[in-house]
Design a protein around this motif. Sequence first.
Motif, PDB file in Angstrom:
ATOM      1  N   UNK A 124       0.809  -1.215   0.000  1.00  5.17           N
ATOM      2  CA  UNK A 124       0.000   0.000   0.000  1.00  5.17           C
ATOM      3  C   UNK A 124       0.842   1.265   0.000  1.00  5.17           C
ATOM      4  N   UNK A 125       2.123   1.141   0.357  1.00  2.00           N
ATOM      5  CA  UNK A 125       2.952   2.337   0.554  1.00  2.00           C
ATOM      6  C   UNK A 125       4.105   2.415  -0.438  1.00  2.00           C
ATOM      7  N   UNK A 126       4.779   1.281  -0.672  1.00  2.00           N
ATOM      8  CA  UNK A 126       6.008   1.299  -1.474  1.00  2.00           C
ATOM      9  C   UNK A 126       6.148  -0.061  -2.137  1.00  2.00           C
ATOM     10  N   UNK A 127       5.662  -0.171  -3.369  1.00  2.00           N
ATOM     11  CA  UNK A 127       5.639  -1.477  -4.028  1.00  2.00           C
ATOM     12  C   UNK A 127       7.032  -2.080  -4.152  1.00  2.00           C
ATOM     13  N   UNK A 128       8.039  -1.269  -4.422  1.00  2.00           N
ATOM     14  CA  UNK A 128       9.396  -1.792  -4.569  1.00  2.00           C
ATOM     15  C   UNK A 128       9.899  -2.431  -3.274  1.00  2.00           C
ATOM     16  N   UNK A 129       9.413  -1.936  -2.140  1.00  2.00           N
ATOM     17  CA  UNK A 129       9.823  -2.503  -0.855  1.00  2.00           C
ATOM     18  C   UNK A 129       9.298  -3.930  -0.701  1.00  2.00           C
ATOM     19  N   UNK A 130       8.160  -4.219  -1.333  1.00  2.00           N
ATOM     20  CA  UNK A 130       7.619  -5.579  -1.272  1.00  2.00           C
ATOM     21  C   UNK A 130       8.595  -6.578  -1.885  1.00  2.00           C
ATOM     22  N   UNK A 131       9.162  -6.210  -3.024  1.00  2.00           N
ATOM     23  CA  UNK A 131      10.141  -7.092  -3.673  1.00  2.00           C
ATOM     24  C   UNK A 131      11.402  -7.222  -2.829  1.00  2.00           C
ATOM     25  N   UNK A 132      11.826  -6.131  -2.210  1.00  2.00           N
ATOM     26  CA  UNK A 132      13.022  -6.188  -1.355  1.00  2.00           C
ATOM     27  C   UNK A 132      12.786  -7.130  -0.179  1.00  2.00           C
ATOM     28  N   UNK A 133      11.588  -7.059   0.433  1.00  2.00           N
ATOM     29  CA  UNK A 133      11.273  -7.954   1.551  1.00  2.00           C
ATOM     30  C   UNK A 133      11.354  -9.408   1.111  1.00  2.00           C
ATOM     31  N   UNK A 134      10.834  -9.702  -0.067  1.00  2.00           N
ATOM     32  CA  UNK A 134      10.849 -11.083  -0.551  1.00  2.00           C
ATOM     33  C   UNK A 134      12.272 -11.609  -0.687  1.00  2.00           C
ATOM     34  N   UNK A 135      13.198 -10.749  -1.048  1.00  2.00           N
ATOM     35  CA  UNK A 135      14.582 -11.177  -1.275  1.00  2.00           C
ATOM     36  C   UNK A 135      15.472 -11.090  -0.036  1.00  2.00           C
ATOM     37  N   UNK A 136      15.078 -10.283   0.944  1.00  2.00           N
ATOM     38  CA  UNK A 136      16.013  -9.970   2.041  1.00  2.00           C
ATOM     39  C   UNK A 136      15.498 -10.239   3.446  1.00  2.00           C
ATOM     40  N   UNK A 137      14.218 -10.482   3.609  1.00  2.00           N
ATOM     41  CA  UNK A 137      13.673 -10.670   4.963  1.00  2.00           C
ATOM     42  C   UNK A 137      13.166 -12.096   5.127  1.00  2.00           C
ATOM     43  N   UNK A 138      13.673 -12.777   6.141  1.00  2.00           N
ATOM     44  CA  UNK A 138      13.185 -14.100   6.512  1.00  2.00           C
ATOM     45  C   UNK A 138      12.324 -13.954   7.755  1.00  2.00           C
ATOM     46  N   UNK A 139      11.162 -14.616   7.763  1.00  2.00           N
ATOM     47  CA  UNK A 139      10.239 -14.505   8.888  1.00  2.00           C
ATOM     48  C   UNK A 139      10.200 -15.833   9.635  1.00  2.00           C
ATOM     49  N   UNK A 140      10.642 -15.806  10.877  1.00  2.00           N
ATOM     50  CA  UNK A 140      10.839 -17.012  11.678  1.00  2.00           C
ATOM     51  C   UNK A 140       9.676 -17.172  12.646  1.00  2.00           C
ATOM     52  N   UNK A 141       9.046 -18.359  12.609  1.00  2.00           N
ATOM     53  CA  UNK A 141       7.993 -18.702  13.578  1.00  2.00           C
ATOM     54  C   UNK A 141       8.636 -19.264  14.831  1.00  2.00           C
TER      55      UNK A 141
END
Length: 441
Positions: free
Chosen positions: A187-204
Amino acid sequence: MTGYVEPTRPAPRIVHLGLGAFHRAHQVWFTQRGDPSWRIAAFPGRSARLARVLGAQDCRYTLVERGPDGDAFHPMTALVAAYGADRQTELDQLVASPAVKVVTLTITEAGYLLGPDSGIGSANPMLQQEIMALRNGDHPRTAPGRLLKALAARREAGGGPLAIVSCDNVRANGARMGAVLRELACAVDWDLTAWLADNASFVDTVADRITPATTEDDIRLVAAATGHHDRAPVVTEPFAEWVLAGEFPSGRPEWERAGAVVVDDIRPFERRKLRLLNGAHLLLALAGQKRGHHTVAGAMSDPVLVRFVEDYWSTAAKGLPEAGPYQHRLRARFTNTRIRHSLTQIATDAETKLRERIVPLVTELRAGGGDPHPALRVVAAWLSASEIAADSPRACAALDRLAPGWGTNRPLRRALQRAVTDLVQLGDHRSPSKSTEGGIR
Protein backbone atom coordinates in the motif's frame (compact mmCIF):
# COMPACT_ATOMS: atom_id res chain seq x y z
CA MET A 1 15.97 9.16 26.14
CA THR A 2 18.40 8.44 23.29
CA GLY A 3 19.68 5.10 24.45
CA TYR A 4 23.01 4.08 25.91
CA VAL A 5 25.79 1.85 24.62
CA GLU A 6 28.95 1.72 26.68
CA PRO A 7 31.95 2.27 24.36
CA THR A 8 33.72 -0.88 25.57
CA ARG A 9 30.69 -3.10 24.97
CA PRO A 10 30.04 -4.65 21.53
CA ALA A 11 27.56 -2.95 19.22
CA PRO A 12 24.09 -4.50 18.95
CA ARG A 13 23.59 -7.31 16.46
CA ILE A 14 19.94 -7.84 17.44
CA VAL A 15 17.20 -5.21 17.55
CA HIS A 16 14.12 -5.96 19.62
CA LEU A 17 10.64 -4.39 19.55
CA GLY A 18 8.59 -4.82 22.72
CA LEU A 19 11.00 -4.15 25.57
CA GLY A 20 9.46 -5.60 28.71
CA ALA A 21 9.85 -8.23 31.39
CA PHE A 22 9.24 -11.23 29.14
CA HIS A 23 11.84 -10.17 26.58
CA ARG A 24 14.41 -9.62 29.31
CA ALA A 25 13.62 -13.00 30.92
CA HIS A 26 13.54 -14.90 27.64
CA GLN A 27 15.32 -13.65 24.51
CA VAL A 28 18.00 -11.74 26.45
CA TRP A 29 18.55 -14.78 28.69
CA PHE A 30 18.83 -17.20 25.74
CA THR A 31 21.18 -14.85 23.90
CA GLN A 32 23.47 -14.25 26.87
CA ARG A 33 23.71 -17.97 27.61
CA GLY A 34 23.90 -19.00 23.96
CA ASP A 35 26.50 -16.57 22.62
CA PRO A 36 27.70 -13.58 24.70
CA SER A 37 29.17 -11.90 21.61
CA TRP A 38 25.66 -11.06 20.39
CA ARG A 39 24.21 -7.92 22.00
CA ILE A 40 20.74 -6.41 21.88
CA ALA A 41 19.20 -2.95 21.48
CA ALA A 42 15.54 -2.74 22.46
CA PHE A 43 12.56 -0.43 22.06
CA PRO A 44 9.36 -0.57 24.17
CA GLY A 45 5.93 -0.65 22.61
CA ARG A 46 4.67 2.64 24.02
CA SER A 47 6.23 4.06 27.15
CA ALA A 48 9.78 5.34 27.50
CA ARG A 49 9.83 4.85 31.29
CA LEU A 50 11.52 1.43 31.30
CA ALA A 51 14.06 2.60 28.72
CA ARG A 52 14.95 5.55 30.98
CA VAL A 53 15.30 3.32 34.03
CA LEU A 54 17.48 0.82 32.20
CA GLY A 55 19.54 3.56 30.55
CA ALA A 56 20.32 5.04 33.97
CA GLN A 57 21.91 1.72 35.00
CA ASP A 58 23.77 1.03 31.73
CA CYS A 59 21.03 -1.43 30.66
CA ARG A 60 22.29 -3.95 33.22
CA TYR A 61 19.71 -5.67 35.39
CA THR A 62 19.23 -8.74 37.58
CA LEU A 63 17.24 -11.79 36.53
CA VAL A 64 15.78 -13.69 39.47
CA GLU A 65 14.93 -17.33 38.81
CA ARG A 66 12.32 -18.14 41.42
CA GLY A 67 11.90 -21.84 42.07
CA PRO A 68 9.75 -23.52 44.73
CA ASP A 69 12.74 -23.76 47.08
CA GLY A 70 14.62 -20.51 46.56
CA ASP A 71 15.92 -17.77 44.29
CA ALA A 72 18.93 -17.59 41.97
CA PHE A 73 20.25 -14.17 40.93
CA HIS A 74 21.84 -13.64 37.52
CA PRO A 75 23.46 -10.39 36.28
CA MET A 76 22.27 -9.69 32.74
CA THR A 77 24.54 -7.84 30.30
CA ALA A 78 23.41 -8.85 26.78
CA LEU A 79 21.06 -5.86 26.56
CA VAL A 80 23.28 -2.86 25.75
CA ALA A 81 20.85 -0.17 24.57
CA ALA A 82 17.29 0.87 25.43
CA TYR A 83 15.39 3.57 23.55
CA GLY A 84 12.03 5.23 23.98
CA ALA A 85 9.16 4.06 21.82
CA ASP A 86 9.18 7.36 19.92
CA ARG A 87 12.81 7.05 18.78
CA GLN A 88 12.10 6.08 15.18
CA THR A 89 15.31 7.66 13.92
CA GLU A 90 17.41 5.43 16.16
CA LEU A 91 15.35 2.41 15.15
CA ASP A 92 15.90 3.23 11.47
CA GLN A 93 19.64 3.66 12.00
CA LEU A 94 20.04 0.42 13.92
CA VAL A 95 18.00 -1.75 11.56
CA ALA A 96 19.81 -0.18 8.57
CA SER A 97 23.19 -1.20 9.97
CA PRO A 98 24.72 -4.32 8.37
CA ALA A 99 25.96 -5.25 11.85
CA VAL A 100 22.35 -6.05 12.81
CA LYS A 101 21.42 -9.57 11.69
CA VAL A 102 18.20 -10.28 13.59
CA VAL A 103 15.08 -8.38 14.68
CA THR A 104 12.97 -9.97 17.44
CA LEU A 105 9.49 -8.98 18.58
CA THR A 106 7.31 -9.37 21.67
CA ILE A 107 4.41 -7.06 20.83
CA THR A 108 1.43 -9.10 22.16
CA GLU A 109 -1.33 -10.63 20.04
CA ALA A 110 -2.93 -7.25 19.36
CA GLY A 111 0.30 -5.97 17.83
CA TYR A 112 -0.16 -8.12 14.73
CA LEU A 113 -3.14 -6.01 13.58
CA LEU A 114 -5.23 -9.11 12.98
CA GLY A 115 -8.80 -9.06 11.72
CA PRO A 116 -11.83 -10.53 13.52
CA ASP A 117 -11.17 -13.93 11.94
CA SER A 118 -7.55 -13.84 13.16
CA GLY A 119 -6.44 -13.36 9.58
CA ILE A 120 -4.64 -10.35 8.16
CA GLY A 121 -6.75 -7.40 9.21
CA SER A 122 -7.25 -5.41 6.01
CA ALA A 123 -10.22 -3.76 7.71
CA ASN A 124 -8.34 -3.21 10.96
CA PRO A 125 -8.52 0.57 11.54
CA MET A 126 -5.01 0.67 13.00
CA LEU A 127 -3.62 -0.91 9.84
CA GLN A 128 -5.37 1.68 7.70
CA GLN A 129 -4.06 4.48 9.95
CA GLU A 130 -0.53 3.17 9.55
CA ILE A 131 -0.88 3.12 5.77
CA MET A 132 -1.91 6.77 5.79
CA ALA A 133 0.91 7.72 8.20
CA LEU A 134 3.54 5.99 6.06
CA ARG A 135 2.20 7.52 2.87
CA ASN A 136 2.28 11.00 4.43
CA GLY A 137 5.77 10.60 5.86
CA ASP A 138 4.50 10.68 9.45
CA HIS A 139 5.95 8.54 12.23
CA PRO A 140 4.09 5.20 12.42
CA ARG A 141 2.61 4.18 15.76
CA THR A 142 2.38 0.38 15.59
CA ALA A 143 5.19 -2.16 15.68
CA PRO A 144 4.63 -3.34 12.08
CA GLY A 145 4.58 0.25 10.84
CA ARG A 146 7.69 1.20 12.78
CA LEU A 147 9.49 -1.92 11.60
CA LEU A 148 8.54 -1.40 7.95
CA LYS A 149 9.92 2.13 8.03
CA ALA A 150 13.17 0.81 9.54
CA LEU A 151 13.37 -1.92 6.90
CA ALA A 152 12.98 0.71 4.19
CA ALA A 153 16.00 2.45 5.72
CA ARG A 154 17.94 -0.84 5.58
CA ARG A 155 17.08 -1.21 1.91
CA GLU A 156 18.32 2.30 1.17
CA ALA A 157 21.54 1.68 3.12
CA GLY A 158 22.23 -1.68 1.49
CA GLY A 159 22.21 -3.39 4.88
CA GLY A 160 21.62 -6.82 3.42
CA PRO A 161 19.33 -9.67 4.47
CA LEU A 162 18.16 -10.31 8.02
CA ALA A 163 15.77 -12.51 10.01
CA ILE A 164 12.63 -11.22 11.74
CA VAL A 165 11.77 -13.44 14.71
CA SER A 166 8.29 -13.21 16.25
CA CYS A 167 7.96 -14.41 19.86
CA ASP A 168 4.27 -13.80 20.67
CA ASN A 169 1.43 -16.21 21.46
CA VAL A 170 0.09 -16.08 17.92
CA ARG A 171 -0.24 -19.01 15.54
CA ALA A 172 2.26 -18.75 12.67
CA ASN A 173 3.54 -15.57 14.29
CA GLY A 174 6.45 -15.09 11.89
CA ALA A 175 4.36 -15.74 8.80
CA ARG A 176 1.70 -13.34 10.05
CA MET A 177 4.21 -10.60 10.70
CA GLY A 178 5.52 -11.11 7.20
CA ALA A 179 2.00 -10.86 5.78
CA VAL A 180 1.26 -7.64 7.69
CA LEU A 181 4.54 -6.05 6.53
CA ARG A 182 3.89 -7.06 2.94
CA GLU A 183 0.38 -5.62 3.08
CA LEU A 184 1.74 -2.34 4.40
CA ALA A 185 4.50 -2.31 1.79
CA CYS A 186 2.06 -3.02 -1.05
CA ALA A 187 0.00 0.00 0.00
CA VAL A 188 2.95 2.34 0.55
CA ASP A 189 6.01 1.30 -1.47
CA TRP A 190 5.64 -1.48 -4.03
CA ASP A 191 9.40 -1.79 -4.57
CA LEU A 192 9.82 -2.50 -0.85
CA THR A 193 7.62 -5.58 -1.27
CA ALA A 194 10.14 -7.09 -3.67
CA TRP A 195 13.02 -6.19 -1.36
CA LEU A 196 11.27 -7.95 1.55
CA ALA A 197 10.85 -11.08 -0.55
CA ASP A 198 14.58 -11.18 -1.28
CA ASN A 199 16.01 -9.97 2.04
CA ALA A 200 13.67 -10.67 4.96
CA SER A 201 13.18 -14.10 6.51
CA PHE A 202 10.24 -14.50 8.89
CA VAL A 203 10.84 -17.01 11.68
CA ASP A 204 7.99 -18.70 13.58
CA THR A 205 8.65 -19.44 17.23
CA VAL A 206 7.13 -20.78 20.42
CA ALA A 207 8.46 -18.80 23.39
CA ASP A 208 7.55 -19.80 26.94
CA ARG A 209 8.59 -18.56 30.34
CA ILE A 210 6.16 -17.40 33.04
CA THR A 211 7.24 -13.90 33.97
CA PRO A 212 5.04 -11.98 36.41
CA ALA A 213 5.22 -8.24 36.89
CA THR A 214 8.08 -7.01 39.08
CA THR A 215 7.05 -5.58 42.45
CA GLU A 216 8.69 -3.17 44.89
CA ASP A 217 9.28 -6.18 47.16
CA ASP A 218 11.27 -7.79 44.33
CA ILE A 219 13.38 -4.64 43.97
CA ARG A 220 14.15 -4.62 47.69
CA LEU A 221 14.95 -8.35 47.64
CA VAL A 222 17.45 -7.93 44.79
CA ALA A 223 19.15 -5.04 46.58
CA ALA A 224 19.49 -7.09 49.76
CA ALA A 225 20.78 -10.17 47.93
CA THR A 226 23.21 -8.51 45.50
CA GLY A 227 24.16 -5.23 47.14
CA HIS A 228 23.07 -3.35 43.98
CA HIS A 229 20.11 -1.00 43.70
CA ASP A 230 18.48 -2.35 40.55
CA ARG A 231 15.29 -0.49 39.59
CA ALA A 232 14.43 -2.93 36.79
CA PRO A 233 14.99 -6.54 37.90
CA VAL A 234 13.00 -9.37 36.32
CA VAL A 235 11.51 -12.28 38.26
CA THR A 236 10.79 -15.48 36.35
CA GLU A 237 10.43 -19.21 36.78
CA PRO A 238 13.37 -21.61 36.22
CA PHE A 239 11.65 -23.20 33.20
CA ALA A 240 12.27 -21.69 29.74
CA GLU A 241 11.41 -22.95 26.26
CA TRP A 242 12.15 -21.59 22.81
CA VAL A 243 11.29 -23.50 19.63
CA LEU A 244 12.16 -21.85 16.29
CA ALA A 245 11.44 -22.65 12.65
CA GLY A 246 12.83 -20.56 9.80
CA GLU A 247 15.92 -19.25 8.08
CA PHE A 248 18.60 -16.87 9.38
CA PRO A 249 20.28 -15.55 6.23
CA SER A 250 22.92 -13.53 8.06
CA GLY A 251 23.51 -15.77 11.07
CA ARG A 252 22.26 -15.87 14.66
CA PRO A 253 23.42 -16.69 18.19
CA GLU A 254 23.83 -20.34 19.18
CA TRP A 255 20.62 -20.29 21.18
CA GLU A 256 20.72 -24.10 21.28
CA ARG A 257 23.50 -23.84 23.87
CA ALA A 258 20.87 -22.36 26.21
CA GLY A 259 18.30 -25.04 25.39
CA ALA A 260 16.52 -23.62 22.34
CA VAL A 261 15.30 -26.11 19.74
CA VAL A 262 15.24 -25.54 15.97
CA VAL A 263 12.59 -27.55 14.09
CA ASP A 264 11.23 -27.84 10.55
CA ASP A 265 7.56 -27.69 11.58
CA ILE A 266 6.53 -25.38 14.41
CA ARG A 267 2.83 -26.26 14.35
CA PRO A 268 2.72 -29.17 16.84
CA PHE A 269 4.70 -27.18 19.42
CA GLU A 270 2.61 -24.09 18.75
CA ARG A 271 -0.68 -25.91 19.29
CA ARG A 272 0.66 -27.56 22.45
CA LYS A 273 1.59 -24.28 24.11
CA LEU A 274 -1.39 -22.22 22.96
CA ARG A 275 -3.89 -24.90 23.94
CA LEU A 276 -2.42 -26.50 27.06
CA LEU A 277 -0.58 -23.62 28.74
CA ASN A 278 -2.22 -20.45 27.40
CA GLY A 279 -5.72 -21.92 27.15
CA ALA A 280 -5.60 -23.21 30.74
CA HIS A 281 -4.17 -19.89 31.92
CA LEU A 282 -7.11 -18.09 30.34
CA LEU A 283 -9.60 -20.47 31.96
CA LEU A 284 -8.01 -19.94 35.38
CA ALA A 285 -7.85 -16.16 34.90
CA LEU A 286 -11.45 -15.69 33.77
CA ALA A 287 -13.09 -18.20 36.11
CA GLY A 288 -10.64 -17.82 38.99
CA GLN A 289 -11.27 -14.14 39.62
CA LYS A 290 -14.97 -14.86 40.09
CA ARG A 291 -13.93 -17.35 42.76
CA GLY A 292 -11.91 -14.71 44.60
CA HIS A 293 -8.45 -15.73 43.42
CA HIS A 294 -5.69 -13.38 42.35
CA THR A 295 -2.88 -15.63 41.10
CA VAL A 296 -2.48 -18.80 39.07
CA ALA A 297 -1.14 -20.68 42.11
CA GLY A 298 -4.12 -19.50 44.15
CA ALA A 299 -6.59 -20.65 41.50
CA MET A 300 -4.81 -24.02 41.31
CA SER A 301 -5.49 -24.52 45.03
CA ASP A 302 -9.22 -24.57 44.23
CA PRO A 303 -10.32 -28.19 43.56
CA VAL A 304 -13.23 -27.13 41.37
CA LEU A 305 -11.00 -25.04 39.10
CA VAL A 306 -8.42 -27.82 38.99
CA ARG A 307 -11.16 -30.17 37.77
CA PHE A 308 -12.11 -27.66 35.08
CA VAL A 309 -8.47 -27.43 33.99
CA GLU A 310 -8.06 -31.21 33.90
CA ASP A 311 -11.29 -31.56 31.89
CA TYR A 312 -10.02 -28.91 29.50
CA TRP A 313 -6.63 -30.61 29.14
CA SER A 314 -8.23 -33.99 28.46
CA THR A 315 -9.96 -32.43 25.45
CA ALA A 316 -7.23 -30.04 24.28
CA ALA A 317 -4.31 -32.49 24.53
CA LYS A 318 -5.47 -34.94 21.88
CA GLY A 319 -2.97 -35.25 19.05
CA LEU A 320 -0.31 -33.04 20.65
CA PRO A 321 3.34 -34.16 21.01
CA GLU A 322 4.37 -35.48 24.46
CA ALA A 323 1.19 -34.03 25.95
CA GLY A 324 1.37 -36.10 29.15
CA PRO A 325 4.85 -34.97 30.26
CA TYR A 326 4.03 -31.41 29.18
CA GLN A 327 0.91 -31.36 31.39
CA HIS A 328 2.92 -32.78 34.28
CA ARG A 329 5.37 -29.89 33.99
CA LEU A 330 2.50 -27.42 33.74
CA ARG A 331 0.97 -28.66 37.00
CA ALA A 332 4.29 -28.03 38.77
CA ARG A 333 4.69 -24.61 37.15
CA PHE A 334 1.10 -23.51 37.87
CA THR A 335 1.34 -24.53 41.54
CA ASN A 336 4.64 -22.74 42.24
CA THR A 337 3.31 -20.45 44.98
CA ARG A 338 6.47 -18.32 44.87
CA ILE A 339 5.55 -17.05 41.37
CA ARG A 340 2.78 -14.46 41.72
CA HIS A 341 1.35 -14.70 38.21
CA SER A 342 -1.56 -12.29 38.25
CA LEU A 343 -4.90 -13.48 36.87
CA THR A 344 -5.70 -9.88 35.96
CA GLN A 345 -2.53 -9.73 33.87
CA ILE A 346 -3.41 -12.95 32.04
CA ALA A 347 -7.01 -11.83 31.39
CA THR A 348 -5.88 -8.63 29.65
CA ASP A 349 -7.14 -8.49 26.04
CA ALA A 350 -8.99 -11.76 26.59
CA GLU A 351 -11.04 -11.42 23.42
CA THR A 352 -7.96 -11.52 21.18
CA LYS A 353 -6.49 -14.38 23.20
CA LEU A 354 -9.68 -16.41 22.86
CA ARG A 355 -9.50 -16.11 19.07
CA GLU A 356 -5.98 -17.51 19.10
CA ARG A 357 -6.30 -20.19 21.77
CA ILE A 358 -9.88 -21.37 22.10
CA VAL A 359 -11.77 -20.65 18.88
CA PRO A 360 -9.55 -22.94 16.73
CA LEU A 361 -9.87 -25.73 19.30
CA VAL A 362 -13.67 -25.47 19.51
CA THR A 363 -13.91 -25.34 15.71
CA GLU A 364 -11.70 -28.42 15.36
CA LEU A 365 -13.61 -30.39 18.00
CA ARG A 366 -17.00 -29.61 16.48
CA ALA A 367 -15.81 -30.51 12.99
CA GLY A 368 -14.36 -33.82 14.20
CA GLY A 369 -17.30 -34.87 16.34
CA GLY A 370 -15.52 -34.14 19.63
CA ASP A 371 -17.03 -32.57 22.72
CA PRO A 372 -16.22 -28.83 22.85
CA HIS A 373 -17.85 -28.42 26.26
CA PRO A 374 -14.65 -28.10 28.38
CA ALA A 375 -13.24 -25.52 25.96
CA LEU A 376 -16.52 -23.59 25.82
CA ARG A 377 -16.23 -23.07 29.58
CA VAL A 378 -13.45 -20.59 28.77
CA VAL A 379 -15.80 -18.67 26.47
CA ALA A 380 -18.54 -18.81 29.11
CA ALA A 381 -16.13 -17.46 31.72
CA TRP A 382 -15.24 -14.59 29.37
CA LEU A 383 -18.89 -13.65 28.91
CA SER A 384 -19.40 -13.79 32.67
CA ALA A 385 -16.30 -11.68 33.36
CA SER A 386 -17.55 -9.19 30.75
CA GLU A 387 -20.97 -9.15 32.45
CA ILE A 388 -22.68 -10.34 29.28
CA ALA A 389 -25.66 -12.67 29.67
CA ALA A 390 -25.22 -15.71 27.42
CA ASP A 391 -28.76 -15.45 26.03
CA SER A 392 -28.65 -11.74 25.27
CA PRO A 393 -28.19 -9.81 22.00
CA ARG A 394 -24.88 -8.57 23.41
CA ALA A 395 -23.73 -12.19 23.58
CA CYS A 396 -24.57 -12.69 19.90
CA ALA A 397 -22.46 -9.68 18.96
CA ALA A 398 -19.60 -10.75 21.27
CA LEU A 399 -19.55 -14.28 19.85
CA ASP A 400 -19.54 -12.99 16.29
CA ARG A 401 -16.50 -10.88 17.15
CA LEU A 402 -14.75 -14.04 18.31
CA ALA A 403 -15.71 -16.02 15.21
CA PRO A 404 -18.10 -14.84 12.49
CA GLY A 405 -21.29 -16.91 12.60
CA TRP A 406 -20.97 -18.06 16.19
CA GLY A 407 -23.60 -15.63 17.43
CA THR A 408 -26.35 -17.21 15.31
CA ASN A 409 -25.17 -20.83 15.51
CA ARG A 410 -27.89 -22.51 17.56
CA PRO A 411 -26.13 -25.82 18.35
CA LEU A 412 -23.06 -23.91 19.52
CA ARG A 413 -25.19 -21.53 21.59
CA ARG A 414 -26.88 -24.50 23.29
CA ALA A 415 -23.50 -26.04 24.06
CA LEU A 416 -22.31 -22.70 25.40
CA GLN A 417 -25.37 -22.41 27.64
CA ARG A 418 -24.44 -25.74 29.23
CA ALA A 419 -20.97 -24.35 29.97
CA VAL A 420 -22.53 -21.21 31.45
CA THR A 421 -24.64 -23.39 33.75
CA ASP A 422 -21.46 -25.08 35.02
CA LEU A 423 -20.01 -21.72 35.98
CA VAL A 424 -23.20 -20.50 37.64
CA GLN A 425 -23.25 -23.60 39.81
CA LEU A 426 -19.71 -22.81 40.99
CA GLY A 427 -20.80 -19.73 42.89
CA ASP A 428 -19.11 -16.40 42.45
CA HIS A 429 -16.85 -15.99 45.44
CA ARG A 430 -14.39 -17.82 47.57
CA SER A 431 -12.03 -16.48 50.24
CA PRO A 432 -8.68 -18.16 49.61
CA SER A 433 -6.14 -18.27 52.39
CA LYS A 434 -3.09 -16.10 52.01
CA SER A 435 -0.90 -19.17 51.69
CA THR A 436 -2.57 -20.24 48.45
CA GLU A 437 -2.03 -16.94 46.69
CA GLY A 438 1.74 -17.15 46.43
CA GLY A 439 4.47 -14.89 47.66
CA ILE A 440 8.12 -14.04 47.27
CA ARG A 441 9.41 -15.63 50.42
